[in-house]
Design a protein around this motif. Structure first.
Motif, short mmCIF file in Angstrom:
data_model
loop_
_atom_site.label_atom_id
_atom_site.label_comp_id
_atom_site.label_asym_id
_atom_site.label_seq_id
_atom_site.Cartn_x
_atom_site.Cartn_y
_atom_site.Cartn_z
N LYS A 1 9.90 7.36 5.06
CA LYS A 1 10.18 8.30 6.16
C LYS A 1 11.14 7.69 7.16
O LYS A 1 12.08 8.35 7.64
CB LYS A 1 8.87 8.68 6.86
CG LYS A 1 8.03 9.70 6.13
CD LYS A 1 6.82 10.08 6.96
CE LYS A 1 5.97 11.13 6.26
NZ LYS A 1 4.77 11.51 7.07
N ARG A 2 10.92 6.40 7.47
CA ARG A 2 11.81 5.73 8.44
C ARG A 2 13.22 5.61 7.90
O ARG A 2 14.19 5.66 8.66
CB ARG A 2 11.26 4.34 8.78
CG ARG A 2 10.01 4.34 9.64
CD ARG A 2 9.72 2.97 10.21
NE ARG A 2 9.48 1.98 9.16
CZ ARG A 2 8.27 1.73 8.65
NH1 ARG A 2 7.21 2.41 9.09
NH2 ARG A 2 8.10 0.83 7.71
N TYR B 1 11.52 13.67 1.92
CA TYR B 1 11.84 12.96 3.17
C TYR B 1 13.35 12.87 3.36
O TYR B 1 13.86 12.94 4.46
CB TYR B 1 11.27 11.55 3.15
CG TYR B 1 9.76 11.47 3.08
CD1 TYR B 1 8.96 12.52 3.53
CD2 TYR B 1 9.13 10.33 2.58
CE1 TYR B 1 7.58 12.43 3.48
CE2 TYR B 1 7.75 10.24 2.52
CZ TYR B 1 6.98 11.29 2.96
OH TYR B 1 5.61 11.21 2.90
N GLY C 1 0.50 4.10 1.47
CA GLY C 1 0.71 4.65 2.81
C GLY C 1 1.83 3.95 3.55
O GLY C 1 2.67 4.59 4.20
N ALA C 2 1.87 2.63 3.44
CA ALA C 2 2.91 1.85 4.12
C ALA C 2 4.28 2.15 3.51
O ALA C 2 5.29 2.24 4.23
CB ALA C 2 2.61 0.37 4.01
N SER D 1 1.44 10.83 -5.28
CA SER D 1 1.61 11.31 -3.91
C SER D 1 2.27 12.68 -3.88
O SER D 1 2.11 13.44 -2.92
CB SER D 1 2.47 10.32 -3.10
OG SER D 1 3.84 10.40 -3.50
N LEU E 1 5.19 4.97 1.97
CA LEU E 1 5.58 6.32 2.39
C LEU E 1 6.12 6.31 3.80
O LEU E 1 7.11 7.00 4.12
CB LEU E 1 4.39 7.27 2.27
CG LEU E 1 3.91 7.59 0.86
CD1 LEU E 1 2.67 8.49 0.90
CD2 LEU E 1 5.00 8.24 0.03
N ALA E 2 5.49 5.53 4.67
CA ALA E 2 5.96 5.42 6.06
C ALA E 2 7.36 4.81 6.10
O ALA E 2 8.22 5.25 6.87
CB ALA E 2 4.99 4.58 6.88
N GLU E 3 7.59 3.81 5.24
CA GLU E 3 8.91 3.17 5.20
C GLU E 3 9.96 4.14 4.67
O GLU E 3 11.11 4.15 5.13
CB GLU E 3 8.84 1.91 4.34
CG GLU E 3 10.10 1.07 4.41
CD GLU E 3 9.93 -0.32 3.84
OE1 GLU E 3 10.95 -1.03 3.71
OE2 GLU E 3 8.78 -0.72 3.55
N GLU F 1 0.84 -1.19 0.00
CA GLU F 1 0.00 0.00 0.00
C GLU F 1 0.88 1.24 0.00
O GLU F 1 1.95 1.25 0.59
CB GLU F 1 -0.91 0.00 1.23
CG GLU F 1 -1.94 -1.11 1.25
CD GLU F 1 -3.00 -0.94 0.18
OE1 GLU F 1 -3.22 0.22 -0.24
OE2 GLU F 1 -3.59 -1.94 -0.25
#
Length: 356
Positions: A147-148, A171, A140-141, A198, A143-145, A138
Motif C-alpha cells: 500500500k505504501r 493497490y 499483513g506487513a 489475500s 500488504l501494508a508495504e 508476515e
C-alpha cells in the motif's frame, strides 16, 4: 560457460534420452534458478561458484551427479532403489528422478558449499544474534508495504493504458516495486500461498515472484490459474514462474482445452515462456505447434494474442526443425479462410521476416 553447452550435448542424444534429461535439467533449474549452466567434467552441469549438479546419458541408462560424495551419503535413504555409481546414481531412460528428490540433492549440495564457506569465515556473535532475531515476513506487513509503495497514477493507468482489468482489490504497486520487494523476501512457498489467498491483485503478482517453482504442484497451478482474470497476472505467472516448474508442458496441454479465456491464455503464454527461456525439448514444442494450429481460430483477444506469441516464440528458437515447422504453420494459417487464424499466420510471418 552457457546453456548452449548443455543444448549442444542434448542435441547429440536420442529423443528418449534427451526428453529424460530435459526433465532433470528443468528440475535442477527450478531448485537453483540463480545457477549458471555449463560443462563440468565434460557433462552438462549447473554451477554456482562451484558445480552443484550434473547429468549425462549412457547407452542403457542416464545418470545424475550431485558433485559430492557427502551428498550421496547424506541422502542414501532417499536414493534407495537407484544404482549408485562413482560420484552419482543411475536411473532408467524415460524415468527421471522426481523433482522433489532433485531439489533435495541440489539444496544439500548448496548447503554443503555454504557450510564450507561459513567455516572459513565464521560470523561474529553480534551478527549471529542479529540473524537469529529476523522473523519470517508476515502477510499483513507485506500488504501494508504494498500500500505504501502504491502509485495512484499507475493504478489509473492499469486499465486505461495497459488493459489490466480485474475484479480483485488493487493497490497500484508498480512492477518495479514488486520485484524489489520479491528480491528482499526471497523464495517462500508458504508465504506465496498466503499472499495469493489475500485476494489482492498486487499481492498475487508478488506471490508469483516469491513462490518456489520446485515446490509447486499441478493442483496449485490449476487452483491459481482459475483465479486469474487479467493478462498481467497470467503472463507474470507464466513468464517468471510456472515455466520453471517440471509440470509446464502437462499444464499447457490441459489448459489449451479450457473454455475460460484467461486459463486458455495461460496455456499459450506458458508455451511462449518455455520457448523463450529454453525449457522443453523439440518434441514438446512440436506438440505446442499442433496446439497452436488447433486453437488459432479462437477470436478472443487475450487468447489470440497468446497463441500468436507462442508461434513467434517457437519460430524464434535456434532449432532448425522448430524454425522450419513454425514457418510452415504460419504460412498455412496465413492462407486460412478463418480471419483469426489468418491474422495469426500473417503476423507471425511478418515477425519472422524481421528476424524475430
Amino acid at each position: 560457460m552457457s546453456a548452449r553447452d548443455a543444448d549442444a550435448y542434448l542435441a547429440t542424444l536420442s529423443a528418449d534420452k534427451r526428453a529424460t534429461l530435459e526433465k532433470v535439467r528443468q528440475a535442477i533449474r527450478a531448485a537453483a534458478p540463480e545457477a549458471e549452466e555449463g560443462l563440468s567434467y565434460g557433462m552438462p552441469a549447473f554451477i554456482l561458484g562451484k558445480p552443484i549438479a550434473g547429468y549425462s546419458a549412457s547407452a542403457n541408462h542416464c545418470s545424475y551427479f550431485p558433485m559430492s560424495g557427502q551428498v550421496i551419503a547424506k541422502l542414501a535413504e532417499e536414493l534407495n532403489g537407484y544404482e549408485i555409481s562413482k560420484g552419482g546414481f543411475r536411473f532408467p531412460i524415460g524415468k527421471p528422478p522426481p523433482a522433489t528428490l532433485i531439489r533435495k540433492l541440489v539444496k544439500a549440495r548448496l548447503a554443503e558449499i555454504d557450510g564450507a564457506a561459513a567455516a572459513k569465515k565464521a560470523p561474529t556473535r553480534r551478527a549471529a544474534a542479529k540473524k537469529a532475531t529476523v522473523a519470517p515476513p508476515e502477510v499483513g506487513a507485506i500488504l501494508a508495504e504494498l500500500k505504501r509503495g502504491a502509485s495512484p497514477a499507475y493504478k489509473a493507468d492499469m486499465a486505461k493504458r495497459y488493459g489490466i482489468v480485474t475484479k480483485a482489490a488493487v493497490y497500484g504497486a508498480p512492477v518495479a516495486t514488486l520485484r524489489a520487494l520479491a528480491k528482499k523476501i526471497g523464495y517462500d512457498h508458504a508465504l506465496a500461498e498466503k499472499l495469493w489467498a489475500s485476494g489482492v491483485h498486487d499481492a498475487r503478482m508478488l506471490a508469483t515472484m516469491v513462490d518456489d517453482p520446485a515446490l509447486v504442484t499441478p493442483a496449485q497451478m490449476n487452483r491459481w490459474v482459475k483465479d486469474c482474470d487479467n493478462w498481467a497476472l497470467v503472463d507474470t505467472a507464466c513468464f517468471h514462474y510456472w515455466d520453471r516448474t517440471p509440470h509446464a508442458f502437462k499444464q499447457i496441454e490441459k489448459w489449451s482445452k479450457a473454455k475460460d479465456e484467461f486459463v486458455k491464455r495461460a496455456a499459450f503464454a506458458l508455451l511462449a515462456s518455455c520457448a523463450l527461456h529454453g525449457q522443453g525439448s523439440d518434441a514438446d514444442h512440436l506438440r505446442g505447434l499442433q496446439l497452436i494450429e488447433r486453437e488459432a481460430s479462437d477470436l478472443r483477444n487475450f487468447v489470440k494474442k497468446a497463441v500468436n506469441w507462442a508461434l513467434r516464440a517457437i519460430g524464434g528458437k535456434k532449432s532448425p526443425k522448430l524454425r522450419t515447422a513454425a514457418r510452415a504453420l504460419a504460412q498455412k494459417l496465413a492462407a486460412s479462410e478463418d480471419a483469426t487464424a489468418r491474422w495469426n499466420g500473417k503476423d507471425a510471418l511478418r515477425a519472422f521476416g524481421k528476424g524475430a
